[in-house]
Design a protein around this motif. Structure first.
Motif, PDB file in Angstrom:
ATOM      1  N   UNK A 112     -72.975 -33.928  -5.673  1.00  0.00           N
ATOM      2  CA  UNK A 112     -73.024 -32.797  -6.599  1.00  0.00           C
ATOM      3  C   UNK A 112     -71.874 -32.884  -7.603  1.00  0.00           C
ATOM      4  N   UNK A 113     -71.963 -33.874  -8.483  1.00  0.00           N
ATOM      5  CA  UNK A 113     -70.880 -34.113  -9.426  1.00  0.00           C
ATOM      6  C   UNK A 113     -71.280 -33.766 -10.850  1.00  0.00           C
ATOM      7  N   UNK A 114     -72.329 -33.012 -11.047  1.00  0.00           N
ATOM      8  CA  UNK A 114     -72.720 -32.667 -12.409  1.00  0.00           C
ATOM      9  C   UNK A 114     -71.665 -31.824 -13.098  1.00  0.00           C
ATOM     10  N   UNK A 115     -71.004 -30.971 -12.347  1.00  0.00           N
ATOM     11  CA  UNK A 115     -69.924 -30.155 -12.889  1.00  0.00           C
ATOM     12  C   UNK A 115     -68.607 -30.846 -12.595  1.00  0.00           C
ATOM     13  N   UNK A 116     -67.862 -31.204 -13.636  1.00  0.00           N
ATOM     14  CA  UNK A 116     -66.653 -31.992 -13.448  1.00  0.00           C
ATOM     15  C   UNK A 116     -65.579 -31.215 -12.710  1.00  0.00           C
ATOM     16  N   UNK A 117     -65.564 -29.874 -12.844  1.00  0.00           N
ATOM     17  CA  UNK A 117     -64.604 -29.072 -12.098  1.00  0.00           C
ATOM     18  C   UNK A 117     -64.888 -29.153 -10.605  1.00  0.00           C
ATOM     19  N   UNK A 118     -66.174 -29.148 -10.240  1.00  0.00           N
ATOM     20  CA  UNK A 118     -66.530 -29.293  -8.836  1.00  0.00           C
ATOM     21  C   UNK A 118     -66.150 -30.673  -8.312  1.00  0.00           C
ATOM     22  N   UNK A 119     -66.297 -31.680  -9.151  1.00  0.00           N
ATOM     23  CA  UNK A 119     -65.886 -33.029  -8.768  1.00  0.00           C
ATOM     24  C   UNK A 119     -64.405 -33.052  -8.429  1.00  0.00           C
ATOM     25  N   UNK A 120     -63.597 -32.438  -9.263  1.00  0.00           N
ATOM     26  CA  UNK A 120     -62.159 -32.399  -8.996  1.00  0.00           C
ATOM     27  C   UNK A 120     -61.874 -31.655  -7.700  1.00  0.00           C
ATOM     28  N   UNK A 121     -62.589 -30.561  -7.449  1.00  0.00           N
ATOM     29  CA  UNK A 121     -62.389 -29.794  -6.218  1.00  0.00           C
ATOM     30  C   UNK A 121     -62.684 -30.653  -4.990  1.00  0.00           C
ATOM     31  N   UNK A 122     -63.745 -31.450  -5.061  1.00  0.00           N
ATOM     32  CA  UNK A 122     -64.091 -32.319  -3.940  1.00  0.00           C
ATOM     33  C   UNK A 122     -63.012 -33.377  -3.729  1.00  0.00           C
ATOM     34  N   UNK A 123     -62.536 -33.964  -4.808  1.00  0.00           N
ATOM     35  CA  UNK A 123     -61.502 -34.991  -4.700  1.00  0.00           C
ATOM     36  C   UNK A 123     -60.260 -34.440  -4.009  1.00  0.00           C
ATOM     37  N   UNK A 124     -59.806 -33.271  -4.459  1.00  0.00           N
ATOM     38  CA  UNK A 124     -58.598 -32.695  -3.882  1.00  0.00           C
ATOM     39  C   UNK A 124     -58.829 -32.302  -2.425  1.00  0.00           C
ATOM     40  N   UNK A 125     -60.022 -31.793  -2.130  1.00  0.00           N
ATOM     41  CA  UNK A 125     -60.304 -31.361  -0.753  1.00  0.00           C
ATOM     42  C   UNK A 125     -60.275 -32.531   0.222  1.00  0.00           C
ATOM     43  N   UNK A 126     -60.514 -33.745  -0.269  1.00  0.00           N
ATOM     44  CA  UNK A 126     -60.534 -34.922   0.600  1.00  0.00           C
ATOM     45  C   UNK A 126     -59.173 -35.596   0.724  1.00  0.00           C
ATOM     46  N   UNK A 127     -58.180 -35.048   0.037  1.00  0.00           N
ATOM     47  CA  UNK A 127     -56.887 -35.722   0.008  1.00  0.00           C
ATOM     48  C   UNK A 127     -56.103 -35.584   1.314  1.00  0.00           C
ATOM     49  N   UNK A 128     -56.457 -34.602   2.143  1.00  0.00           N
ATOM     50  CA  UNK A 128     -55.745 -34.436   3.407  1.00  0.00           C
ATOM     51  C   UNK A 128     -54.357 -33.904   3.183  1.00  0.00           C
ATOM     52  N   UNK A 129     -53.342 -34.722   3.498  1.00  0.00           N
ATOM     53  CA  UNK A 129     -51.950 -34.321   3.280  1.00  0.00           C
ATOM     54  C   UNK A 129     -51.667 -34.369   1.787  1.00  0.00           C
ATOM     55  N   UNK A 130     -51.292 -33.233   1.224  1.00  0.00           N
ATOM     56  CA  UNK A 130     -51.132 -33.142  -0.224  1.00  0.00           C
ATOM     57  C   UNK A 130     -49.789 -33.690  -0.673  1.00  0.00           C
ATOM     58  N   UNK A 131     -49.771 -34.067  -1.901  1.00  0.00           N
ATOM     59  CA  UNK A 131     -48.538 -34.548  -2.485  1.00  0.00           C
ATOM     60  C   UNK A 131     -47.906 -33.470  -3.343  1.00  0.00           C
ATOM     61  N   UNK A 132     -47.253 -33.890  -4.402  1.00  0.00           N
ATOM     62  CA  UNK A 132     -46.574 -32.952  -5.285  1.00  0.00           C
ATOM     63  C   UNK A 132     -47.541 -32.403  -6.316  1.00  0.00           C
ATOM     64  N   UNK A 133     -47.082 -31.399  -7.047  1.00  0.00           N
ATOM     65  CA  UNK A 133     -47.886 -30.844  -8.125  1.00  0.00           C
ATOM     66  C   UNK A 133     -48.144 -31.905  -9.186  1.00  0.00           C
TER      67      UNK A 133
END
Length: 512
Positions: A281-302
């Protein structure tokens, strides 16, 4: 040739080449450095806020709880509360007005010693023979007449003598003769009942009074929220947060958040949205970014979030920034990176290099490199594919089936319908009818004859050529990558292919 890397890597055939791996990763790191040299951090923050505002799967309950939690955060609560209150003043002043109306007695201090505020709220005017009463003036006159036994003597009149209640009852316009300034001063000193009366409360409940002095009321409500912990104000705030469009809240509130709180908000949103979205479900680029960040696990810096957002969700803005005349130096550096990357042997390719080494890096680092690679591809597509022939060559080299859409069909073409022309080069089967050619030549002789009677073939040829070039440049295609479902022009293709590649790469990364 631009390789879109759409073929799934065969891990068994990959040969480790440490020099190649180091070279590629180093070039992507150089690209990150170039991007940060060209992008102002404040602008990158604004891009991130815009992306978050585009999330379209946030529930009203979730957005309310999220912003309420931020309002309770000590380091940011007052700045955020101030921005929220200004937003409420602009869009729903009556919500806060209802809170103020229940505590209208506090406005005694608001008017004491401040003639300007008194005149702004209690003044009135008459025009056209009718009386136009301001809200404050109306409350004052109604209260005075209703409670004339306790306050009539406090009314100050501009004339030589005062007016009696009986006279004013028949001629209410006489209230226009009141000396508003002195009368209100008398009420402040001798008529405390007025400030908690129904009449005065009614005058302030729509919130218009806030515009007399916004800063005063912002501070007043902040004190109610955090010093007095007044339940009514929190009920109104929670209701407002649960009713507003998420994009509107983000547009007004995110800008004041500190980096740590912005990072918290983005991560919290992505954690809740990611599981509800399929990778496709990558038609909406904002949703694509949300999925990418959600899969990052341990987050880094801003900063990592800012970079990932810039190269995925805000790639067009980044490209526009780098195309600016003042950004010639970063452009040269990126072109050099492209050249060096192309010179590295393609086995294994750079995507395979990143994916195979994902266990040696944090997930967010891997996703960052994939994002950088996707933007580099977007940069090359926007720069190197400038005509229909270059796009069709790209399709053929990357084994993408295509058909010419009939959206911009040239009228001279004949043969099978362009919708039915499949394969990698649909233009080869197009023919021009000789009969139409003859007719066209006849028209040339008819419409382009000079004063001597000679045909101006050159003029007609140039004009026709320009039209053909124009139509050719606006050609659109149907691609096999989405089942030939929608026509894509040259302007659409860089974004479309970027999204297709990135979604496919991320599927391999997260499912491997």
């Amino acid at each position: 040739m631009i390789d879109l890397l759409l073929t799934k890597p065969n891990w068994n055939d990959v040969v480790d080449d440490q020099d190649s791996i180091r070279s590629r990763m180093s070039l992507l790191t150089d690209l990150e450095t170039v991007i940060w040299s060209a992008v102002d951090r404040a602008e990158a923050r604004l891009w991130l806020c815009n992306t978050v505002a585009g999330f379209n799967c946030v529930t009203l309950l979730h957005q309310r709880d999220l912003f309420r939690a931020l309002l309770r955060t000590p380091r940011t609560k007052r700045d955020l509360a101030s921005q929220l209150l200004h937003f409420m003043f602009d869009t729903s002043p009556h919500k806060l007005g209802s809170v103020l109306a229940r505590r209208s007695h506090v406005l005694e201090k608001f008017f004491q010693g401040n003639p300007k505020r008194v005149l702004l709220w209690f003044s009135c005017s008459s025009s056209g023979g009718g009386l136009e009463q301001g809200k404050g003036f109306k409350a004052l006159s109604q209260f005075a007449f209703k409670n004339r036994d306790i306050c009539w003597e406090e009314l100050e009149w501009k004339g030589k003598h005062g007016q009696s209640p009986a006279v004013v009852a028949t001629k209410p316009h006489y209230f226009l003769d009141l000396d508003i300034q002195k009368t209100v001063e008398n009420f402040l000193e001798h008529v405390p009942e007025f400030w908690s009366s129904d009449e005065f409360a009614e005058s302030v409940k729509d919130g218009d009074i806030f515009f007399i002095d916004r800063s005063f009321f912002v501070q007043y409500f902040i004190d109610l929220m955090y010093k007095e912990e007044y339940k009514d104000i929190w009920d109104v705030v929670n209701e407002f947060l649960g009713q507003q469009p998420f994009s509107s809240l983000c547009g007004r509130l995110l800008i004041v958040l500190e980096d740590q709180d912005l990072c918290y908000l983005v991560e919290s949103l992505c954690e809740s949205l990611g599981p509800r979205m399929e990778l496709q479900q990558f038609n909406d680029i904002s949703n694509l970014f949300a999925i990418l960040v959600s899969k990052c696990g341990a987050y880094g810096s801003i900063d990592q979030l800012l970079l990932l957002n810039a190269v995925t969700a805000q790639r067009r803005q980044l490209l526009r920034l780098l195309r600016d005349e003042e950004a010639w130096e970063p452009q040269e550096k990126i072109n050099e990176i492209v050249s060096k990357m192309s010179a590295i042997p393609s086995n294994p390719n750079i995507l395979t290099t990143i994916l195979k080494n994902k266990y040696k890096m944090k997930t967010i680092e891997v996703i960052k490199y994939v994002g950088l690679l996707s933007w580099l591809l977007y940069y090359r597509l926007s720069r190197e594919c400038q005509n229909p022939e270059s796009w069709e060559s790209l399709f053929v080299n990357n084994q993408i089936g295509f058909r010419n859409s009939n959206k911009h069909t040239l009228p001279e073409r004949d043969g099978p319908s362009e919708e039915d022309c499949s394969g990698f080069d649909s233009s080869s089967s197009v023919r021009v009818k000789s009969r139409r050619k003859k007719k066209a030549r006849k028209k040339k002789r008819t419409y382009y004859r000079d004063e001597d009677g000679d045909d101006d073939e050159l003029l007609d040829y140039d004009s026709a050529s320009q039209k053909l070039v124009s139509l050719s440049n606006t050609r659109s295609w149907l691609l096999s990558t989405d089942g030939y479902s929608s026509g894509l022009s040259s302007a659409d293709l860089p974004e479309y292919l970027h999204r297709q590649c990135l979604s496919r790469w991320m599927t391999w990364l997260l499912k491997k």
